[in-house]
Design an enzyme around this catalytic site. Structure first.
Site, mmCIF file in Angstrom:
data_model
loop_
_atom_site.group_PDB
_atom_site.id
_atom_site.type_symbol
_atom_site.label_atom_id
_atom_site.label_comp_id
_atom_site.label_asym_id
_atom_site.label_seq_id
_atom_site.Cartn_x
_atom_site.Cartn_y
_atom_site.Cartn_z
ATOM 1 N N HIS A 180 -61.082 6.111 -79.618
ATOM 2 C CA HIS A 180 -60.913 4.757 -79.743
ATOM 3 C C HIS A 180 -60.573 4.126 -81.210
ATOM 4 O O HIS A 180 -60.772 3.307 -81.467
ATOM 5 C CB HIS A 180 -62.019 4.042 -79.163
ATOM 6 C CG HIS A 180 -62.412 4.380 -77.970
ATOM 7 N ND1 HIS A 180 -61.547 4.283 -76.943
ATOM 8 C CD2 HIS A 180 -63.467 5.160 -77.304
ATOM 9 C CE1 HIS A 180 -61.981 4.645 -75.547
ATOM 10 N NE2 HIS A 180 -63.150 5.248 -75.801
ATOM 11 N N ASP B 120 -70.501 3.628 -78.522
ATOM 12 C CA ASP B 120 -69.782 4.216 -77.948
ATOM 13 C C ASP B 120 -68.720 4.813 -79.356
ATOM 14 O O ASP B 120 -67.682 4.158 -79.337
ATOM 15 C CB ASP B 120 -68.808 4.076 -76.947
ATOM 16 C CG ASP B 120 -68.004 5.283 -76.383
ATOM 17 O OD1 ASP B 120 -67.803 5.968 -77.016
ATOM 18 O OD2 ASP B 120 -67.316 5.006 -75.192
ATOM 19 N N GLY C 117 -62.839 1.341 -72.313
ATOM 20 C CA GLY C 117 -62.570 0.893 -71.224
ATOM 21 C C GLY C 117 -63.679 -0.259 -71.076
ATOM 22 O O GLY C 117 -63.383 -1.437 -70.324
ATOM 23 N N ILE D 102 -56.801 4.320 -77.970
ATOM 24 C CA ILE D 102 -57.213 3.177 -76.843
ATOM 25 C C ILE D 102 -58.384 2.515 -76.991
ATOM 26 O O ILE D 102 -59.260 2.831 -77.741
ATOM 27 C CB ILE D 102 -57.007 3.839 -75.443
ATOM 28 C CG1 ILE D 102 -58.089 4.733 -75.240
ATOM 29 C CG2 ILE D 102 -55.442 4.645 -75.491
ATOM 30 C CD1 ILE D 102 -57.998 5.365 -73.955
#
Lengths: 284, 284
Positions: free
Chosen positions: A194, A189, A212, A209
């Site tokens: 990110h 990903d 997840g 961030i």
């Protein structure tokens, strides 16, 4: 322009995906395996040639191997910077081999109106490409901020917070690293949310961030070691809801209430915020 | 049985090796790039899709891309657990692209008798497979403990310790991580000396040691950022001698004396031991 609700029910063509032992090692390091001497470097997950150790694969690798190219194309135009992961469940029909392949079909099974955004639900079924036998299934829900308010169904209620009126049976604390996302992203990903500070700011975050699914992988490791005796064959199914973003460098504390075959769990950060909630693990 | 001295002069058949952008990212993280917020995560070396950032490749990736399958087979039998890296030099004829391939020919150019062991010298020349243009050359010397004393030539004198009667111009300190070798090894060198505690003990070490070329990569990063303004095009050639093993988790302090086009350097650990000595960098 609102999302195209007619996309519900559409499926992706079967996608075959193979992985190598190296992919599994990169994934394991990406979710923090091997970082702690105390756990013996988790050599069965981080090496393939250690004495008296057989390479095994973290069960949450199913979130990587079972990514079947979700049929998001039919949703219509939306800003991908507004997309965050809502929840994730996986169910395994046996341990994942260090090298292998699956054929995955993904179905866009629902678009729900959460007011502040739309929740898009995708179900994926991965089978052995030769035998057709089920290998794992997964369900992802993606939250697209700003795409709600179209007057649609709110959908099923989210998994309730882990309630439990007693202290957890197990508490596991793992540190993520400032560069955790840079490593995790090499499992597939590459969303710049990110890693790219400029992109992250445009998306409304102070800084990039963590994925997840990286938080999910750390949590899955804690469950595996605490509840399943580190044996992937005992790890059946895991689901949880992403309730707050994790930042690279955060410390994750996984609280686990185990109860004969089913464990509830929750992951909190060092600020006392719950980042993964409503967790349920089925194990043997 | 002593090493086969007739192996000197033997060459490997040309080996073609390609690499992907992902390989370069894995290598960069393996030698510590991105670990420090202070350096802005070195996004040009650790990501391929950040805003206004072009992916570039650490010059020391030449030690990976230019590994041409050294002709060690003709040396005769020796215990691979006794092999450690002696020294390494690389010379680049331009920046390494994020995706590419080279054809490498390696020559076993010397076997020297160092008393406590044999020093085997390998020269590799890597060229563009299409144009035949030189891309990089390297020289590795491998020290095989216990294989000396055969009455051979001692070989050229090792590079002298960095002398310099003045304080370094630059001092860079990088921490390696307890799991550094687990990540670095995914760039290719899976020798269990660097990951398997049982194997490491058999080889006479308390625990797995870091790859010499990982220490070399950390040092190259320090040189690149300190002396070459982070621009791989200015990084010409680098050589250094491995003087002590590094352990994963050690802190590396790179001391650099720069002098118009040539820098001398040395890398010490947190115990004040020099682990990389006699370093010379040619830069522009």
């Amino acid at each position: 322009m609102p999302l195209n609700l007619d996309a519900v029910g559409s499926t992706s063509p079967p996608q075959e995906r193979s992985w190598t032992a190296r992919d599994c090692l990169i994934y394991a390091l990406g979710v923090g395996a091997g970082a702690l001497d105390a756990t013996g470097f988790e050599l069965e997950f981080t090496t393939e040639n250690s004495t008296d150790v057989t390479q095994r694969v973290l069960p949450t690798f199913a979130t990587i191997a079972g990514q079947g190219g979700p049929p998001l194309g039919r949703l219509g135009a939306f800003n991908p910077a507004m997309l965050v992961h809502g929840s994730q469940s996986i169910e395994l029909h046996g341990p994942i081999p260090p090298e292998g392949s699956v054929q995955t079909v993904s179905t866009l099974s629902g678009i729900f109106d959460k007011g502040s955004g739309a929740l898009v639900v995708i179900d994926s079924v991965s089978v052995d490409p030769k035998s057709g036998e089920a290998r794992f299934t997964s369900q992802s829900s993606l939250f697209i901020r700003g795409e709600g308010g179209f007057g649609g169904d709110r959908g099923p209620k989210a998994e309730a917070p882990v309630p439990i009126g007693r202290d957890p049976d197990e508490i596991v604390t793992y540190s993520t690293r400032p560069d955790q996302a840079l490593l995790y992203r090499l499992s597939g990903d590459r969303n710049p949310l990110h890693s790219d500070p400029v992109f992250a700011k445009q998306a409304g975050f102070d800084r990039p961030i963590l994925h997840g699914l990286c938080t999910y992988g750390f949590t899955g490791r804690a469950l595996l070691h605490s509840v399943c005796g580190s044996d992937p064959a005992r790890f059946g199914a895991m689901r949880a809801r992403f309730s707050k973003p994790t930042y690279p460098g955060d410390t994750l504390t996984i609280s686990i209430w185990a109860d004969g075959g089913e464990a509830r769990f929750r992951t909190d950060n060092q600020r006392g915020e719950t980042v993964l909630d409503g967790g349920v693990l089925a194990y043997s």
